[in-house]
Design a protein around this motif. Structure first.
Motif, PDB file in Angstrom:
ATOM      1  N   GLY A 272       0.813  -1.204   0.000  1.00 15.13           N
ATOM      2  CA  GLY A 272       0.000   0.000   0.000  1.00 15.13           C
ATOM      3  C   GLY A 272       0.844   1.249   0.000  1.00 15.13           C
ATOM      4  O   GLY A 272       2.050   1.211  -0.258  1.00 15.13           O
ATOM      5  N   ASP A 273       0.200   2.339   0.307  1.00 12.74           N
ATOM      6  CA  ASP A 273       0.850   3.642   0.357  1.00 12.74           C
ATOM      7  C   ASP A 273       1.882   3.623   1.489  1.00 12.74           C
ATOM      8  O   ASP A 273       1.525   3.537   2.665  1.00 12.74           O
ATOM      9  CB  ASP A 273      -0.208   4.724   0.598  1.00 12.74           C
ATOM     10  CG  ASP A 273       0.349   6.130   0.570  1.00 12.74           C
ATOM     11  OD1 ASP A 273       1.577   6.314   0.722  1.00 12.74           O
ATOM     12  OD2 ASP A 273      -0.455   7.059   0.399  1.00 12.74           O
ATOM     13  N   GLY A 274       3.130   3.686   1.135  1.00 12.63           N
ATOM     14  CA  GLY A 274       4.201   3.596   2.113  1.00 12.63           C
ATOM     15  C   GLY A 274       4.193   4.704   3.144  1.00 12.63           C
ATOM     16  O   GLY A 274       4.752   4.542   4.235  1.00 12.63           O
ATOM     17  N   ARG A 275       3.552   5.792   2.860  1.00 14.55           N
ATOM     18  CA  ARG A 275       3.470   6.879   3.835  1.00 14.55           C
ATOM     19  C   ARG A 275       2.681   6.446   5.067  1.00 14.55           C
ATOM     20  O   ARG A 275       2.868   6.990   6.155  1.00 14.55           O
ATOM     21  CB  ARG A 275       2.861   8.120   3.193  1.00 14.55           C
ATOM     22  CG  ARG A 275       3.769   8.710   2.093  1.00 14.55           C
ATOM     23  CD  ARG A 275       3.087   9.795   1.339  1.00 14.55           C
ATOM     24  NE  ARG A 275       2.020   9.167   0.524  1.00 14.55           N
ATOM     25  CZ  ARG A 275       1.410   9.767  -0.470  1.00 14.55           C
ATOM     26  NH1 ARG A 275       1.706  11.014  -0.776  1.00 14.55           N
ATOM     27  NH2 ARG A 275       0.478   9.144  -1.170  1.00 14.55           N
ATOM     28  N   LEU A 276       1.813   5.452   4.924  1.00  8.61           N
ATOM     29  CA  LEU A 276       1.042   4.944   6.065  1.00  8.61           C
ATOM     30  C   LEU A 276       1.922   4.247   7.098  1.00  8.61           C
ATOM     31  O   LEU A 276       1.531   4.104   8.259  1.00  8.61           O
ATOM     32  CB  LEU A 276      -0.052   3.987   5.589  1.00  8.61           C
ATOM     33  CG  LEU A 276      -1.140   4.595   4.711  1.00  8.61           C
ATOM     34  CD1 LEU A 276      -2.073   3.513   4.199  1.00  8.61           C
ATOM     35  CD2 LEU A 276      -1.910   5.665   5.469  1.00  8.61           C
ATOM     36  N   LEU A 277       3.112   3.836   6.682  1.00 10.34           N
ATOM     37  CA  LEU A 277       4.019   3.164   7.615  1.00 10.34           C
ATOM     38  C   LEU A 277       4.460   4.092   8.743  1.00 10.34           C
ATOM     39  O   LEU A 277       4.953   3.631   9.772  1.00 10.34           O
ATOM     40  CB  LEU A 277       5.234   2.607   6.870  1.00 10.34           C
ATOM     41  CG  LEU A 277       4.921   1.518   5.843  1.00 10.34           C
ATOM     42  CD1 LEU A 277       6.165   1.163   5.048  1.00 10.34           C
ATOM     43  CD2 LEU A 277       4.331   0.298   6.513  1.00 10.34           C
ATOM     44  N   ALA A 278       4.264   5.382   8.590  1.00 13.11           N
ATOM     45  CA  ALA A 278       4.603   6.346   9.638  1.00 13.11           C
ATOM     46  C   ALA A 278       3.629   6.272  10.818  1.00 13.11           C
ATOM     47  O   ALA A 278       3.907   6.837  11.880  1.00 13.11           O
ATOM     48  CB  ALA A 278       4.623   7.762   9.063  1.00 13.11           C
ATOM     49  N   LYS A 279       2.527   5.579  10.675  1.00 14.47           N
ATOM     50  CA  LYS A 279       1.543   5.443  11.757  1.00 14.47           C
ATOM     51  C   LYS A 279       2.040   4.408  12.770  1.00 14.47           C
ATOM     52  O   LYS A 279       1.502   3.307  12.883  1.00 14.47           O
ATOM     53  CB  LYS A 279       0.186   5.022  11.210  1.00 14.47           C
ATOM     54  CG  LYS A 279      -0.480   6.057  10.340  1.00 14.47           C
ATOM     55  CD  LYS A 279      -1.847   5.555   9.931  1.00 14.47           C
ATOM     56  CE  LYS A 279      -2.609   6.606   9.178  1.00 14.47           C
ATOM     57  NZ  LYS A 279      -3.974   6.179   8.880  1.00 14.47           N
ATOM     58  N   GLU A 280       3.064   4.783  13.511  1.00 14.76           N
ATOM     59  CA  GLU A 280       3.695   3.831  14.414  1.00 14.76           C
ATOM     60  C   GLU A 280       2.779   3.321  15.509  1.00 14.76           C
ATOM     61  O   GLU A 280       2.948   2.207  15.990  1.00 14.76           O
ATOM     62  CB  GLU A 280       4.976   4.414  14.996  1.00 14.76           C
ATOM     63  CG  GLU A 280       6.084   4.474  13.989  1.00 14.76           C
ATOM     64  CD  GLU A 280       7.434   4.705  14.621  1.00 14.76           C
ATOM     65  OE1 GLU A 280       7.581   4.523  15.845  1.00 14.76           O
ATOM     66  OE2 GLU A 280       8.353   5.058  13.878  1.00 14.76           O
ATOM     67  N   SER A 281       1.796   4.099  15.910  1.00 15.07           N
ATOM     68  CA  SER A 281       0.912   3.629  16.978  1.00 15.07           C
ATOM     69  C   SER A 281       0.142   2.388  16.545  1.00 15.07           C
ATOM     70  O   SER A 281      -0.220   1.558  17.385  1.00 15.07           O
ATOM     71  CB  SER A 281      -0.060   4.734  17.399  1.00 15.07           C
ATOM     72  OG  SER A 281      -0.933   5.062  16.342  1.00 15.07           O
ATOM     73  N   GLU A 282      -0.098   2.243  15.248  1.00 16.70           N
ATOM     74  CA  GLU A 282      -0.781   1.053  14.738  1.00 16.70           C
ATOM     75  C   GLU A 282       0.182  -0.107  14.515  1.00 16.70           C
ATOM     76  O   GLU A 282      -0.247  -1.229  14.246  1.00 16.70           O
ATOM     77  CB  GLU A 282      -1.488   1.377  13.424  1.00 16.70           C
ATOM     78  CG  GLU A 282      -2.650   2.318  13.576  1.00 16.70           C
ATOM     79  CD  GLU A 282      -3.398   2.521  12.273  1.00 16.70           C
ATOM     80  OE1 GLU A 282      -3.366   1.615  11.410  1.00 16.70           O
ATOM     81  OE2 GLU A 282      -4.006   3.584  12.117  1.00 16.70           O
ATOM     82  N   ARG A 283       1.466   0.166  14.637  1.00 15.89           N
ATOM     83  CA  ARG A 283       2.477  -0.843  14.351  1.00 15.89           C
ATOM     84  C   ARG A 283       3.179  -1.351  15.606  1.00 15.89           C
ATOM     85  O   ARG A 283       4.066  -2.178  15.536  1.00 15.89           O
ATOM     86  CB  ARG A 283       3.485  -0.273  13.359  1.00 15.89           C
ATOM     87  CG  ARG A 283       2.802   0.147  12.056  1.00 15.89           C
ATOM     88  CD  ARG A 283       3.760   0.728  11.063  1.00 15.89           C
ATOM     89  NE  ARG A 283       4.679  -0.319  10.639  1.00 15.89           N
ATOM     90  CZ  ARG A 283       5.901  -0.075  10.172  1.00 15.89           C
ATOM     91  NH1 ARG A 283       6.342   1.158  10.055  1.00 15.89           N
ATOM     92  NH2 ARG A 283       6.673  -1.072   9.808  1.00 15.89           N
ATOM     93  N   ARG A 284       2.752  -0.820  16.763  1.00 20.75           N
ATOM     94  CA  ARG A 284       3.296  -1.231  18.061  1.00 20.75           C
ATOM     95  C   ARG A 284       2.175  -1.779  18.932  1.00 20.75           C
ATOM     96  O   ARG A 284       1.114  -1.189  18.988  1.00 20.75           O
ATOM     97  CB  ARG A 284       3.895  -0.035  18.801  1.00 20.75           C
ATOM     98  CG  ARG A 284       5.069   0.593  18.166  1.00 20.75           C
ATOM     99  CD  ARG A 284       5.496   1.816  18.997  1.00 20.75           C
ATOM    100  NE  ARG A 284       6.547   2.541  18.363  1.00 20.75           N
ATOM    101  CZ  ARG A 284       7.835   2.270  18.488  1.00 20.75           C
ATOM    102  NH1 ARG A 284       8.210   1.269  19.252  1.00 20.75           N
ATOM    103  NH2 ARG A 284       8.744   2.986  17.864  1.00 20.75           N
ATOM    104  N   PRO A 285       2.432  -2.874  19.656  1.00 20.30           N
ATOM    105  CA  PRO A 285       1.391  -3.442  20.519  1.00 20.30           C
ATOM    106  C   PRO A 285       1.259  -2.666  21.832  1.00 20.30           C
ATOM    107  O   PRO A 285       1.666  -3.122  22.887  1.00 20.30           O
ATOM    108  CB  PRO A 285       1.859  -4.876  20.748  1.00 20.30           C
ATOM    109  CG  PRO A 285       3.335  -4.803  20.589  1.00 20.30           C
ATOM    110  CD  PRO A 285       3.608  -3.714  19.591  1.00 20.30           C
ATOM    111  N   ALA A 286       0.718  -1.465  21.753  1.00 22.48           N
ATOM    112  CA  ALA A 286       0.504  -0.639  22.940  1.00 22.48           C
ATOM    113  C   ALA A 286      -0.991  -0.416  23.136  1.00 22.48           C
ATOM    114  O   ALA A 286      -1.758  -0.449  22.169  1.00 22.48           O
ATOM    115  CB  ALA A 286       1.216   0.699  22.768  1.00 22.48           C
TER     116      ALA A 286
END
Length: 130
Positions: A10-24
């Motif tokens: 997908g749109d690689g800019r979405l990878l900046a959404k770190e809160s969705e990429r960390r189990p917090a």
């Protein structure tokens, strides 16, 4: 040991959404389809995100190579697919995860992941599908 396959393109800019990429707590990690920041964290995601499960490293790498080729026609000019396959089979045989990912355009990211289960780097994580 067995292996689970995951993928995201997908749109690689979405990878900046770190809160969705960390189990917090409160970050949306469990519902997100974005790839986690750490490979073993895939095992914390719902089993509906698993794209395949295999008993052998060879089967898992065949899936990985097919998906990678579909998303990145011609593969990686710096590392021939057959060399990449052999290395991946060895890694999986040692219970190490394998990631084949790359930018396929200025903004599009394609990532394909095979995660060993049980995972030697993340021994406390249980299998999401068994």
């Amino acid at each position: 040991m067995h292996f689970h396959g995951y993928e995201w393109a997908g749109d690689g800019r979405l990878l900046a959404k770190e809160s969705e990429r960390r189990p917090a707590e409160g970050g949306g990690f469990g519902l997100s389809e974005l790839p986690p920041l750490m490979t073993g964290w895939w095992l914390l995601r719902p089993d509906t995100q698993i794209r395949g499960t295999w008993e052998t490293a060879t089967e898992a790498v065949e899936w990985l190579a097919g998906r990678y080729e579909e998303h990145t026609p011609g593969g990686d000019p710096w590392l021939p697919t057959e060399a990449r396959r052999q290395r991946a089979i060895g890694q999986l045989g040692r219970a190490s995860d394998v990631v084949w990912s790359r930018w396929v355009s200025d903004s599009r990211w394609s990532g394909h992941y095979v995660i060993a289960c049980s995972n030697k780097a993340w021994p406390r994580f249980t299998c999401p599908a068994r």
